[in-house]
Design an enzyme around this catalytic site. Sequence first.
Site, short mmCIF file in Angstrom:
data_model
loop_
_atom_site.label_atom_id
_atom_site.label_comp_id
_atom_site.label_asym_id
_atom_site.label_seq_id
_atom_site.Cartn_x
_atom_site.Cartn_y
_atom_site.Cartn_z
N HIS A 172 -5.71 -33.47 17.55
CA HIS A 172 -4.28 -34.30 17.67
C HIS A 172 -3.43 -33.51 18.13
CE1 HIS A 172 -6.40 -38.68 16.25
NE2 HIS A 172 -6.14 -37.49 14.99
N GLU A 177 -4.69 -7.33 15.25
CA GLU A 177 -4.50 -5.35 14.27
C GLU A 177 -5.31 -4.00 14.43
OE1 GLU A 177 -2.45 -4.44 10.25
OE2 GLU A 177 -0.82 -4.98 11.48
N GLU A 191 10.58 -4.64 4.73
CA GLU A 191 10.83 -6.32 4.39
C GLU A 191 10.15 -6.33 2.63
OE1 GLU A 191 8.75 -5.07 7.10
OE2 GLU A 191 8.55 -6.44 8.68
N GLY A 228 -4.58 -1.91 4.87
CA GLY A 228 -4.15 -2.97 4.41
C GLY A 228 -5.17 -4.66 4.73
N ARG A 229 -5.15 -4.17 5.91
CA ARG A 229 -6.06 -5.68 6.58
C ARG A 229 -7.27 -6.71 5.71
NH1 ARG A 229 -4.88 -2.40 10.28
NH2 ARG A 229 -6.47 -1.93 11.90
N LYS A 243 0.94 -1.03 -0.13
CA LYS A 243 -0.03 -0.48 -0.42
C LYS A 243 0.83 1.54 -0.13
CE LYS A 243 -3.59 2.55 2.91
NZ LYS A 243 -4.26 2.45 4.10
N LYS A 250 9.21 -1.01 14.14
CA LYS A 250 10.14 -0.74 12.95
C LYS A 250 11.01 0.62 13.81
CE LYS A 250 5.97 -0.69 10.25
NZ LYS A 250 5.04 0.60 9.32
#
Length: 562
Positions: A391, A360, A218, A274-275, A212, A511
């Site tokens: 399990h 978030e 990253e 973003g999400r 965005k 950050k």
Amino acid sequence: MTKPPSLQRLTQRPAWKDLAAHCDEVRNLHLRTLFADDPGRGERLTLTAVDLFLDYSKNRVSDQTLDLLLRLAKASDLEGRIEAMFRGERINATEGRSVMHVALRAPKGSTMLVDGQNVVPEVQAVLEKMTGFSMRIRSGQWKGHTGKPIRNVVNIGIGGSDLGPVMAYDALMHYSERGLTFRFVSNLDGSDFVEATRDLDPAETLFIVASKTFSTLETMTNAQSARDWLVSGLGGDDRAVASHFVAVSTNAEKVSAFGIDTANMFGFWDWVGGRYSMDSAIGLSTMLAVGPEHFRSLLQGFHRMDEHFRTAPFSKNMPVLMGLLSIWNNNFLGAQTVAVLPYEQYLKRFPAYLQQLTMESNGKRVTLDGRPVDHQTSPIYWGEPGTNGQHSFYQLIHQGTRLIPCDFIAFDHALGPLGRHHDLLLANVFAQAGALAFGKTAEEVKAEGTPDSLVPHRVFEGNRPSNVILADRLTPEVLGQLIALYEHIVFVQGAIWNIDSFDQWGVELGKALAQRIIPELEDGTGPLDHDSSTNNLIRRYRRSKGRRGSRIPISPPDGETP
Ligand code: F6P
């Protein structure tokens, strides 16, 4: 004098206090009793929204609880908040932004206003551009630098620019073009990029740089490595970038500065968080995988759930009810997490996707007006596909000391039917929800001839709440409904808690600190003035890095100033 509701702490409001008092009365009420007293409960406490069926009867609620929860929604002006979102108001107060992901799936020709402008035509124009591009890639018409068609698509992004695309690629794999290989690179850890590309031919590889902001550490680091990998793999010719890189972003300037022609950029807008962006151009990899028609069906699924959320009365509104039930479990019964358990292998990344969406959004400690909350906010969402989880951690859900509400998600039909598998799978979903709710008493355990010493170990308390969500089969449209359902559950929670569900200031501090430490590690010299622990960790790393034969000189031992 009583304060006006907007200034009253949530826990001081009458609707909240009534729920708290009611909770004291019913806290020990067992689902066994609730079911025994109302033989029709399992049919009554169900709901259909679009193509999703919800059984919420195995929640620890009575009719009175539900009434009180609905009163809380009313007292919190949930209706007004929903309308404010759909009207394009700047409900993301701390960033001064509208929250209009619902416009991303609004049908062609409809109107959704942001600052008085209808944004639907822009949304549709980007969808058209994505469609044209997808068709050229899928048909082999788009050629790479050496004239070969594209066979591999690598999406580079992180957070909302990765989790949605990854989840959707897995979820819709059944519908995908198997002649194309898809990879997703998100982590700053170079191994992610190396492993994702090691068997790919650069001449046949397309990178989608999805960000965005187009400034995320990253993504920009991985994009740079991708560029180096591609150019060196294609004989060092920089012009190769033009036919092997496209961008998805709101930031044309930065896209262009990176060297991607903005003609190959797919835009979106600051009113898409973003999400909440997997149905924007961030879904380009999804469209490439499943094709434009299936992508349109996905959007239609989102939209139909949006309409349900906007128009259904609260007592029959699935996101509203599930949001309120999660508040009951979290704020009143004291549960701290929610396990999301899809009994559908294709949804294996759905819990990971939900983690960003829910936590978030609602992992906040102050109200919209900046005062500390006096109640819990987002529970921790987690999960794994069934039956694998059975399990592993189900032991704790059944017999541990914590209350873990569960959302089971399953489908009537398998996409890849195989012998008895599907009946066995569904038998497990129904059995787990039943076992959690009703458990097994000491009398029942004894009646089976269990030795006295083992009885306590084999007792299942029960009274563990769960929702069961069912649909006919996992289609693109049903996936859209399911995601929109959870988006709106998050909205309901945030509205009741009176927090900003659409900012994410909590990611900033780490950050910024990393930006300060990066030169200290890359340079390997220079004084350090962090806390003693951080200084020590940095020194240790510098020494170790020096020993690995790097050019960086070994720093002095702990305690000495470098
Ligand atoms: O984690 C913080 C965050 O801003 C997320 O909200 C977002 O989805 C992610 O980083 C990636 O941001 P971008 O798409 O700008 O690279």
